[in-house]
Design a protein around this motif. Structure first.
Motif, short mmCIF file in Angstrom:
data_model
loop_
_atom_site.label_atom_id
_atom_site.label_comp_id
_atom_site.label_asym_id
_atom_site.label_seq_id
_atom_site.Cartn_x
_atom_site.Cartn_y
_atom_site.Cartn_z
N ALA A 419 0.83 -1.21 0.00
CA ALA A 419 0.00 0.00 0.00
C ALA A 419 0.86 1.26 0.00
O ALA A 419 0.34 2.38 0.04
CB ALA A 419 -0.93 0.00 1.21
N GLY A 420 2.18 1.07 -0.04
CA GLY A 420 3.08 2.21 -0.04
C GLY A 420 3.26 2.85 1.32
O GLY A 420 3.77 3.97 1.43
N GLN A 421 2.84 2.15 2.36
CA GLN A 421 2.95 2.68 3.72
C GLN A 421 4.09 2.01 4.48
O GLN A 421 4.01 1.73 5.66
CB GLN A 421 1.62 2.46 4.46
N TYR A 422 5.16 1.75 3.74
CA TYR A 422 6.29 1.01 4.32
C TYR A 422 6.97 1.75 5.47
O TYR A 422 7.65 1.15 6.30
CB TYR A 422 7.32 0.69 3.24
N LYS A 423 6.78 3.06 5.53
CA LYS A 423 7.38 3.82 6.63
C LYS A 423 6.74 3.49 7.97
O LYS A 423 7.30 3.78 9.03
CB LYS A 423 7.28 5.33 6.35
N GLN A 424 5.55 2.91 7.93
CA GLN A 424 4.85 2.54 9.16
C GLN A 424 5.34 1.19 9.71
O GLN A 424 4.93 0.78 10.79
CB GLN A 424 3.34 2.48 8.92
N ILE A 425 6.20 0.52 8.92
CA ILE A 425 6.69 -0.79 9.33
C ILE A 425 8.08 -0.65 9.94
O ILE A 425 9.00 -0.17 9.26
CB ILE A 425 6.75 -1.76 8.13
N SER A 426 8.24 -1.07 11.15
CA SER A 426 9.55 -1.02 11.78
C SER A 426 10.40 -2.20 11.31
O SER A 426 9.86 -3.20 10.81
CB SER A 426 9.41 -1.07 13.30
N TRP A 427 11.70 -2.09 11.47
CA TRP A 427 12.59 -3.18 11.06
C TRP A 427 12.30 -4.43 11.87
O TRP A 427 12.48 -5.57 11.39
CB TRP A 427 14.04 -2.77 11.24
N ILE A 428 11.78 -4.26 13.08
CA ILE A 428 11.44 -5.42 13.91
C ILE A 428 10.29 -6.20 13.28
O ILE A 428 10.29 -7.43 13.26
CB ILE A 428 11.05 -4.97 15.33
N MET A 429 9.31 -5.47 12.72
CA MET A 429 8.19 -6.13 12.07
C MET A 429 8.66 -6.97 10.88
O MET A 429 8.17 -8.08 10.65
CB MET A 429 7.16 -5.10 11.62
N TYR A 430 9.62 -6.45 10.12
CA TYR A 430 10.17 -7.21 8.99
C TYR A 430 10.83 -8.50 9.48
O TYR A 430 10.59 -9.58 8.94
CB TYR A 430 11.20 -6.37 8.23
N LEU A 431 11.68 -8.37 10.50
CA LEU A 431 12.41 -9.53 11.01
C LEU A 431 11.46 -10.58 11.59
O LEU A 431 11.63 -11.78 11.33
CB LEU A 431 13.41 -9.08 12.08
N VAL A 432 10.47 -10.12 12.35
CA VAL A 432 9.54 -11.06 12.96
C VAL A 432 8.70 -11.76 11.89
O VAL A 432 8.45 -12.97 11.97
CB VAL A 432 8.63 -10.33 13.97
N SER A 433 8.28 -11.02 10.88
CA SER A 433 7.50 -11.62 9.80
C SER A 433 8.31 -12.69 9.07
O SER A 433 7.79 -13.76 8.73
CB SER A 433 7.05 -10.54 8.81
N ILE A 434 9.59 -12.41 8.82
CA ILE A 434 10.46 -13.40 8.17
C ILE A 434 10.62 -14.62 9.06
O ILE A 434 10.58 -15.76 8.58
CB ILE A 434 11.84 -12.76 7.86
N ALA A 435 10.79 -14.40 10.37
CA ALA A 435 10.92 -15.52 11.31
C ALA A 435 9.67 -16.39 11.29
O ALA A 435 9.75 -17.62 11.32
CB ALA A 435 11.18 -14.98 12.72
N PHE A 436 8.51 -15.75 11.24
CA PHE A 436 7.26 -16.51 11.17
C PHE A 436 7.17 -17.32 9.88
O PHE A 436 6.71 -18.47 9.89
CB PHE A 436 6.06 -15.57 11.28
N LEU A 437 7.56 -16.72 8.77
CA LEU A 437 7.52 -17.43 7.50
C LEU A 437 8.42 -18.66 7.54
O LEU A 437 8.04 -19.74 7.06
CB LEU A 437 7.96 -16.49 6.36
N ILE A 438 9.61 -18.51 8.12
CA ILE A 438 10.54 -19.64 8.24
C ILE A 438 9.94 -20.73 9.11
O ILE A 438 9.98 -21.92 8.79
CB ILE A 438 11.90 -19.17 8.81
N ASN A 439 9.35 -20.31 10.22
CA ASN A 439 8.77 -21.28 11.15
C ASN A 439 7.60 -22.03 10.51
O ASN A 439 7.47 -23.25 10.64
CB ASN A 439 8.27 -20.55 12.41
N LEU A 440 6.74 -21.30 9.77
CA LEU A 440 5.62 -21.95 9.11
C LEU A 440 6.11 -22.94 8.06
O LEU A 440 5.53 -24.01 7.88
CB LEU A 440 4.71 -20.89 8.46
N ALA A 441 7.19 -22.59 7.36
CA ALA A 441 7.75 -23.47 6.35
C ALA A 441 8.33 -24.74 6.98
O ALA A 441 8.15 -25.84 6.45
CB ALA A 441 8.83 -22.74 5.56
N LEU A 442 8.99 -24.58 8.12
CA LEU A 442 9.59 -25.74 8.81
C LEU A 442 8.52 -26.67 9.34
O LEU A 442 8.72 -27.88 9.44
CB LEU A 442 10.48 -25.27 9.96
N ARG A 443 7.37 -26.12 9.69
CA ARG A 443 6.29 -26.95 10.27
C ARG A 443 5.39 -27.57 9.22
O ARG A 443 4.51 -28.36 9.54
CB ARG A 443 5.45 -26.10 11.23
N SER A 444 5.56 -27.16 7.95
CA SER A 444 4.69 -27.67 6.89
C SER A 444 5.06 -29.10 6.50
O SER A 444 6.21 -29.49 6.58
CB SER A 444 4.78 -26.78 5.66
#
Length: 444
Positions: A419-444
């Motif tokens: 939506a072009g609102q990337y300034k509202q996303i902190s670097w922590i949100m990026y890292l946590v989202s990536i961690a969740f993606l990895i975890n979901l992939a490992l559990r699949s």
């Protein structure tokens, strides 16, 4: 809020009871309510751990001791009305995946639990866990509380027998006229009526009345003698204490079981604390949660101790919401629950006399109370609405607070980015989202 009358006692001053607008009596009732709502773990957890090969008597003892000590620590150190015990879901992962599918010995699994606790502590001391919580957007925090409410209510509805499994639709309406279901519905309406009239301790009264009626009607056994009330011999954890295999867990690999234990427990506990502290009015207007660093430290140390005792990961319990709904606002609630867990060593037969259908109405009512936060979510902005919705709906449908957190985080990051609102996303949100993606992939 300072009340008029006698000077506050040491307990009132230490726990800031009057400041929180509560009383010692209210806190003790809340602690008893929380304990009763959580008492099922004393029977469920040992059975699950026994399936992993852990001696059952030792599993009973370790479950009671860690629940007692961790809850007391949370109350005394963090001043939170939140009790802890081995987490549901995490114990199943421990027994049926790590020890079952992977075929690892339970001592190795305990080693993985210990390492995950060490990681929790490092993340907490380094301020990373607190930073993650502070980075969670307000709407997601509110959605977590609502999602937990639905999750709790879903568990309660299953406990009453109103919801049952269905191979075609997954769940469907149960037998409403079944005796235990009717009595559970009575407990629900009776307790709700007491709450509507602002009767103090209404949830506890409802559980007690429903249990007594169940005994009178022969739906649950009544105590026949002293042996049905007091244990003749105390369970001990001699066969599990200190038996964790650290070398075995380390050699098996960090990324697999240790990473999964860490991610699931990290966000399951975080989501629970956000939801409970929101309901207990411990979240400040700026989103900061009182004493969250102390609460997270208690959880981290508790996880390590649980591995030493011989049980799966300890975590904050969503059933603490029952005590909070009963008026619990300080650590005295958790302290009382912890002391009752210790007493359970003597009275394990008596605990079993409270049937699940008697405590189920409390969970439904607590779910209804937590739903109040949904009106504060900004659904007018779809970049907030979809992540909030996914957070709410995925918790009950996947039976996991952590899963709701995962889908909420990932969707929030993706929606804001596109939506072009990337300034509202902190670097922590990026890292946590990536961690969740990895975890979901490992559990699949």
């Amino acid at each position: 809020m300072e009340m008029q009358g006698t000077p506050p006692s040491f307990i009132e001053r230490y726990f800031k009871i009057r400041e929180k607008g509560s009383s010692v009596r209210t806190e003790l009732i809340a602690g008893l309510t929380t304990f009763i709502a959580m008492a099922y773990i004393l029977f469920v957890n040992p059975n699950i751990l026994a399936d992993a090969g852990i001696p059952k008597d030792a599993a009973i003892a370790s479950t009671i001791w860690i629940a007692a000590l961790a809850s007391i620590a949370m109350g005394v150190f963090a001043n939170y009305p939140v009790a802890l015990a081995p987490g549901m879901g995490l114990n199943a992962f421990f027994a049926y995946y790590v020890c079952g599918v992977l075929g690892l010995h339970w001592t190795v699994a305990l080693g993985a639990v210990f390492f995950s606790g060490v990681l929790f502590l490092i993340l907490t001391v380094g301020g990373i866990r607190q930073a993650i919580i502070n980075a969670v957007p307000r709407d997601l925090k509110l959605a977590i509380s609502v999602g937990i409410g639905l999750f709790i209510a879903f568990i309660g509805l299953k406990g009453t027998g109103l919801i049952v499994e269905n191979s075609a639709t997954y769940v469907s309406l149960g037998h409403v006229t079944a005796p235990t279901t009717l009595l559970s519905l009575f407990g629900l309406l009776f307790t709700a009526a007491l709450m509507a009239r602002n009767v103090h301790g209404s949830i506890l009264i409802g559980i007690f009345v429903t249990t007594v009626l169940a005994m009178v009607l022969g739906m649950t056994p009544a105590p026949q003698g002293l042996g049905d009330i007091v244990s003749t011999s105390l369970p001990h954890m001699g066969e599990t204490f200190g038996q964790l295999d650290l070398a075995g867990a380390w050699n098996y690999g960090l990324v697999s079981i240790i990473f999964t234990f860490t991610v699931v427990e990290l966000f399951d506990n975080m989501g629970t604390l956000i939801g409970l502290t929101t309901k207990a009015k411990m979240v400040k207007p700026d989103g900061h949660i009182e004493n969250i660093d102390k609460a997270l430290t208690t959880d981290a140390v508790g996880t390590m101790v649980s591995a030493v005792f011989g049980t799966s990961t300890v975590t904050s319990y969503i059933e603490s919401a029952a005590g909070i709904a009963a008026g619990g606002r300080t650590g005295l609630t958790a302290l009382a629950a912890g002391v009752l867990f210790l007493a359970a060593l003597l009275f394990t037969p008596l605990i079993g006399l409270v049937p699940a259908f008697a405590t189920a109405p409390a969970l439904i009512l607590v779910g209804a109370l937590l739903m109040s936060e949904v009106g504060k979510i900004d659904f007018s902005d779809f970049t907030n609405a979809l992540p909030a919705f996914l957070t709410i709906i995925m918790m009950p449908l996947t039976s996991s607070i952590a899963n709701g957190f995962a889908f909420g985080f990932i969707s929030y990051t993706v929606m804001k980015l596109f939506a072009g609102q990337y300034k509202q996303i902190s670097w922590i949100m990026y890292l946590v989202s990536i961690a969740f993606l990895i975890n979901l992939a490992l559990r699949s």
